[in-house]
Design a protein around this motif. Structure first.
Motif, PDB file in Angstrom:
ATOM      1  N   PHE A  57      68.473  31.268 -91.024  1.00 27.76           N
ATOM      2  CA  PHE A  57      68.918  30.011 -90.437  1.00 27.76           C
ATOM      3  C   PHE A  57      67.796  28.976 -90.373  1.00 27.76           C
ATOM      4  CE2 PHE A  57      72.248  32.957 -89.133  1.00 27.76           C
ATOM      5  CZ  PHE A  57      73.355  32.223 -89.533  1.00 27.76           C
ATOM      6  N   SER A  58      66.545  29.417 -90.399  1.00 28.08           N
ATOM      7  CA  SER A  58      65.439  28.473 -90.545  1.00 28.08           C
ATOM      8  C   SER A  58      65.489  27.806 -91.918  1.00 28.08           C
ATOM      9  CB  SER A  58      64.093  29.186 -90.365  1.00 28.08           C
ATOM     10  OG  SER A  58      63.941  29.681 -89.054  1.00 28.08           O
ATOM     11  N   VAL A  59      65.812  28.577 -92.929  1.00 26.53           N
ATOM     12  CA  VAL A  59      65.973  28.024 -94.279  1.00 26.53           C
ATOM     13  C   VAL A  59      67.138  27.037 -94.311  1.00 26.53           C
ATOM     14  CG1 VAL A  59      66.579  28.578 -96.669  1.00 26.53           C
ATOM     15  CG2 VAL A  59      64.929  29.994 -95.444  1.00 26.53           C
ATOM     16  N   LEU A  60      68.242  27.390 -93.652  1.00 28.80           N
ATOM     17  CA  LEU A  60      69.387  26.478 -93.599  1.00 28.80           C
ATOM     18  C   LEU A  60      68.988  25.141 -92.996  1.00 28.80           C
ATOM     19  CD1 LEU A  60      72.433  25.847 -93.869  1.00 28.80           C
ATOM     20  CD2 LEU A  60      72.731  26.890 -91.598  1.00 28.80           C
ATOM     21  N   ALA A  61      68.191  25.174 -91.931  1.00 29.19           N
ATOM     22  CA  ALA A  61      67.753  23.931 -91.283  1.00 29.19           C
ATOM     23  C   ALA A  61      66.936  23.069 -92.237  1.00 29.19           C
ATOM     24  CB  ALA A  61      66.944  24.249 -90.029  1.00 29.19           C
ATOM     25  N   GLU A  62      66.124  23.710 -93.083  1.00 29.37           N
ATOM     26  CA  GLU A  62      65.327  22.970 -94.066  1.00 29.37           C
ATOM     27  C   GLU A  62      66.200  22.409 -95.181  1.00 29.37           C
ATOM     28  OE1 GLU A  62      62.055  22.229 -93.990  1.00 29.37           O
ATOM     29  OE2 GLU A  62      61.950  23.145 -91.995  1.00 29.37           O
ATOM     30  N   GLU A  63      67.202  23.160 -95.586  1.00 33.93           N
ATOM     31  CA  GLU A  63      68.055  22.754 -96.707  1.00 33.93           C
ATOM     32  C   GLU A  63      69.069  21.684 -96.327  1.00 33.93           C
ATOM     33  OE1 GLU A  63      68.202  26.873 -99.367  1.00 33.93           O
ATOM     34  OE2 GLU A  63      69.945  26.267 -98.176  1.00 33.93           O
ATOM     35  N   GLU A  64      69.541  21.730 -95.071  1.00 33.28           N
ATOM     36  CA  GLU A  64      70.647  20.863 -94.650  1.00 33.28           C
ATOM     37  C   GLU A  64      70.219  19.985 -93.475  1.00 33.28           C
ATOM     38  OE1 GLU A  64      73.502  20.509 -96.075  1.00 33.28           O
ATOM     39  OE2 GLU A  64      73.662  22.254 -97.403  1.00 33.28           O
ATOM     40  N   PRO A  65      69.627  18.820 -93.734  1.00 34.35           N
ATOM     41  CA  PRO A  65      69.158  17.967 -92.634  1.00 34.35           C
ATOM     42  C   PRO A  65      70.285  17.412 -91.777  1.00 34.35           C
ATOM     43  CG  PRO A  65      68.986  16.829 -94.739  1.00 34.35           C
ATOM     44  CD  PRO A  65      69.313  18.246 -95.059  1.00 34.35           C
ATOM     45  N   ASN A  66      71.517  17.459 -92.269  1.00 36.60           N
ATOM     46  CA  ASN A  66      72.645  16.941 -91.493  1.00 36.60           C
ATOM     47  C   ASN A  66      73.355  18.031 -90.698  1.00 36.60           C
ATOM     48  OD1 ASN A  66      72.268  14.321 -92.687  1.00 36.60           O
ATOM     49  ND2 ASN A  66      73.149  15.204 -94.548  1.00 36.60           N
ATOM     50  N   VAL A  67      72.789  19.232 -90.684  1.00 38.28           N
ATOM     51  CA  VAL A  67      73.327  20.339 -89.906  1.00 38.28           C
ATOM     52  C   VAL A  67      72.303  20.724 -88.847  1.00 38.28           C
ATOM     53  CG1 VAL A  67      74.113  22.740 -89.955  1.00 38.28           C
ATOM     54  CG2 VAL A  67      74.692  21.199 -91.856  1.00 38.28           C
ATOM     55  N   LYS A  68      72.715  20.705 -87.594  1.00 41.76           N
ATOM     56  CA  LYS A  68      71.812  21.100 -86.502  1.00 41.76           C
ATOM     57  C   LYS A  68      71.896  22.618 -86.341  1.00 41.76           C
ATOM     58  CE  LYS A  68      68.957  19.244 -83.427  1.00 41.76           C
ATOM     59  NZ  LYS A  68      69.388  18.434 -82.286  1.00 41.76           N
ATOM     60  N   VAL A  69      70.771  23.302 -86.483  1.00 38.46           N
ATOM     61  CA  VAL A  69      70.732  24.763 -86.485  1.00 38.46           C
ATOM     62  C   VAL A  69      69.922  25.256 -85.294  1.00 38.46           C
ATOM     63  CG1 VAL A  69      70.102  26.821 -87.806  1.00 38.46           C
ATOM     64  CG2 VAL A  69      70.853  24.748 -89.017  1.00 38.46           C
ATOM     65  N   LEU A  70      70.473  26.246 -84.599  1.00 38.58           N
ATOM     66  CA  LEU A  70      69.785  26.818 -83.441  1.00 38.58           C
ATOM     67  C   LEU A  70      69.919  28.337 -83.456  1.00 38.58           C
ATOM     68  CD1 LEU A  70      68.405  26.644 -80.621  1.00 38.58           C
ATOM     69  CD2 LEU A  70      70.707  26.463 -79.637  1.00 38.58           C
ATOM     70  N   SER A  71      68.799  29.030 -83.332  1.00 41.50           N
ATOM     71  CA  SER A  71      68.805  30.463 -83.051  1.00 41.50           C
ATOM     72  C   SER A  71      68.565  30.623 -81.553  1.00 41.50           C
ATOM     73  CB  SER A  71      67.723  31.192 -83.852  1.00 41.50           C
ATOM     74  OG  SER A  71      68.079  31.290 -85.218  1.00 41.50           O
ATOM     75  N   TYR A  72      69.514  31.251 -80.886  1.00 36.26           N
ATOM     76  CA  TYR A  72      69.477  31.356 -79.428  1.00 36.26           C
ATOM     77  C   TYR A  72      69.465  32.820 -79.017  1.00 36.26           C
ATOM     78  CZ  TYR A  72      71.025  31.153 -74.541  1.00 36.26           C
ATOM     79  OH  TYR A  72      71.122  31.314 -73.169  1.00 36.26           O
ATOM     80  N   SER A  73      68.428  33.203 -78.280  1.00 35.93           N
ATOM     81  CA  SER A  73      68.334  34.549 -77.727  1.00 35.93           C
ATOM     82  C   SER A  73      68.930  34.546 -76.320  1.00 35.93           C
ATOM     83  CB  SER A  73      66.870  34.990 -77.685  1.00 35.93           C
ATOM     84  OG  SER A  73      66.738  36.215 -77.012  1.00 35.93           O
ATOM     85  N   PRO A  74      70.062  35.219 -76.126  1.00 36.61           N
ATOM     86  CA  PRO A  74      70.788  35.084 -74.852  1.00 36.61           C
ATOM     87  C   PRO A  74      70.207  35.852 -73.685  1.00 36.61           C
ATOM     88  CG  PRO A  74      71.944  36.600 -76.297  1.00 36.61           C
ATOM     89  CD  PRO A  74      70.790  36.051 -77.094  1.00 36.61           C
ATOM     90  N   GLY A  75      69.143  36.622 -73.928  1.00 34.09           N
ATOM     91  CA  GLY A  75      68.539  37.378 -72.841  1.00 34.09           C
ATOM     92  C   GLY A  75      69.244  38.709 -72.629  1.00 34.09           C
TER      93      GLY A  75
END
Length: 262
Positions: free
Chosen positions: A194-212
């Motif tokens: 998903f880090s790669v997705l964020a680099e490839e798609e500037p119009n897509v907001k990407v978040l990796s969330y660790s819920p605890g």
């Protein structure tokens, strides 16, 4: 088309707008809590796609959500699918595609599905069953990759459309834990994906969330196998934190944020 993400927002920043939200692993635990949060934040006319293996549990969730209002606010689809298979991913994309003709201003994909059926506490030297290892990695890595790709193709980026992808992650995407090789590997791979997705798609907001550490079946299994007991938090508390992050929309795309950091 290149746009500043801050310019792509819903009419009311404290709702998720009129959109479509896909939640995998929605039948219980954190996915169930997310469905409740999202249901109340989507505006009337929106679509909520709930995906899990158990159609019975999904139907119970749908009925519970719709009991909160006298009239049907949202279109809710239950998709009983095994996302470790091509058929399961394709069916989810197909149902989402049926809603692509509708006027929406927000697409939200929450990749929450995960599999803990493979023994969690094993030394790396014991993972000799290639078929079982591949099955685990298929659901936990290949499935979110192909599903995300399919949904991206179904809803092309355009002016005025807010696009968000959430990867439900773990602190163990960042640090190694002995005897948890498969779990750590899958979470680390997803974070990078998903880090790669964020680099490839500037119009897509990407978040990796660790819920605890959440009060879920997984934590019960951890206690059973290791005798280790954590201070657990209700799923709804962590789900509410994730929704606040999405509504505030002030994180960097591709960020990895933990429950304890927000």
């Amino acid at each position: 088309f290149q746009a500043n993400m801050s310019d792509i927002d819903t009419t009311n920043p404290r709702t998720l707008g009129r959109g479509i939200c896909i939640i995998t692993g929605a039948s219980k635990g954190f996915g169930w809590a997310l469905a409740h949060e999202v249901y109340h934040l989507l505006e009337p006319g929106s679509v909520l796609l709930l995906v899990a293996r158990s159609g019975t549990l999904l139907q119970e969730l749908k009925e519970e959500l719709q009991s909160f209002t006298d009239k049907q606010r949202l279109v809710v689809h239950c998709i009983a699918a095994n996302l470790s298979t091509t058929e399961g991913v394709n069916e989810t994309v197909r149902v989402a595609g049926q809603e692509a003709v509708n006027e929406i201003d927000n697409v939200l994909l929450i990749n929450n599905v995960g599999d803990f059926t493979y023994p969690l506490c094993l030394s790396l030297s014991l993972f000799t069953d290639l078929e079982r290892v591949n099955s685990y990695l298929s659901l936990n890595i290949s499935s979110p990759l192909t599903l995300t790709a399919g949904i991206l193709q179904t809803f092309p980026r355009r002016p005025g459309l807010r696009w968000s992808v959430v990867n439900v992650s773990s602190i163990y995407a960042l640090q190694a834990l002995p005897s948890w090789a498969l779990y750590c590997t899958a979470k680390a791979a997803r974070k990078m994906m998903f880090s790669v997705l964020a680099e490839e798609e500037p119009n897509v907001k990407v978040l990796s969330y660790s819920p605890g550490p959440l009060d879920t079946d997984m934590q019960e299994e951890i206690r059973r196998l290791t005798g280790i007991s954590h201070c657990l938090f209700p799923c709804k508390e962590s789900a509410a934190k994730l929704m606040k992050l999405l509504l505030d929309n002030d994180f960097s795309s591709g960020a990895h944020l933990d429950f304890f950091e927000v």
